[in-house]
Design an enzyme around this catalytic site. Structure first.
Site, PDB file in Angstrom:
ATOM      1  N   HIS A  57      -1.886   6.277  -4.906  1.00  0.00           N
ATOM      2  CA  HIS A  57      -0.547   6.352  -5.500  1.00  0.00           C
ATOM      3  C   HIS A  57       0.319   5.348  -4.751  1.00  0.00           C
ATOM      4  O   HIS A  57       0.378   5.376  -3.527  1.00  0.00           O
ATOM      5  CB  HIS A  57       0.034   7.755  -5.343  1.00  0.00           C
TER       6      HIS A  57
ATOM      7  N   SER B 104       4.240   3.805  -4.507  1.00  0.00           N
ATOM      8  CA  SER B 104       5.592   4.160  -4.908  1.00  0.00           C
ATOM      9  C   SER B 104       6.598   3.552  -3.951  1.00  0.00           C
ATOM     10  O   SER B 104       6.292   3.305  -2.788  1.00  0.00           O
ATOM     11  CB  SER B 104       5.714   5.684  -4.890  1.00  0.00           C
TER      12      SER B 104
END
Length: 179
Positions: free
Chosen positions: A40, A42
């Site tokens: 992930h 971000s």
């Protein structure tokens, strides 16, 4: 003054992966490390400045002579479409893979205590071929720390402006090294 600060934008990339050393010779290729996982990435910001994406990846590390190689293809996990960019849920950047690419290829070559490394990412689109090239040169500063000179022309230097083409030259200190 905000732009010239040392850290313009934090980007986070937690990963969960499984790997196991592999020692097999296939002609000139000496296999070192296959890896499979999920990640992930971000910038940790809220809409409208939020940027994130999730990927499944495989990474294969091998050597040929004095060269170290890493080939890391990925697949983006789809997200729901947003009807309004200010919605909290949904895809903040639906075209990110067109700029960040579908794979990363790295090659590194040590020369004593110095290392040169090149990284390429690409989307393999004929009509809008995009992706960066990053060139690193690391050298010893002390027994513990290394210096780095890095050049970066291309897209995806940071998530906030992943779709802007940038040219950057950086100087820094490494706490750890690729090799």
């Amino acid at each position: 003054s905000d732009i010239s600060r040392s850290f313009r934008e934090p980007n986070y990339m937690p990963e969960l992966f499984i790997t196991h050393p592999l020692h097999g010779q296939f002609g000139p290729i000496d296999s070192q490390l296959p890896m499979y996982g999920a990640g992930h990435q971000s910038n940790g910001r809220d809409v409208p400045l939020s940027r994130s994406w999730n990927r499944l990846f495989a990474d294969y590390v091998f050597t040929t002579g004095p060269w170290y190689w890493s080939f890391k293809p990925w697949w983006r996990i789809p997200e729901d479409h947003k009807d309004n960019p200010l919605q909290r849920s949904g895809d903040d950047n639906p075209d990110i893979e067109h700029y960040m690419g579908y794979f990363e290829l790295r090659a590194a070559r040590p020369f004593g205590h110095q290392v040169t490394e090149i990284m390429l990412r690409n989307n393999l689109h004929r009509d809008h071929n995009a992706g960066p090239v990053q060139i690193d040169y690391t050298f010893p500063l002390t027994r513990r720390f290394k210096g780095i000179i890095q050049g970066f022309p291309g897209y995806g230097d940071s998530l906030i402006n992943y779709n802007d083409y940038e040219n950057r030259i950086s100087l820094g200190v490494l706490l750890t090294d690729t090799l």
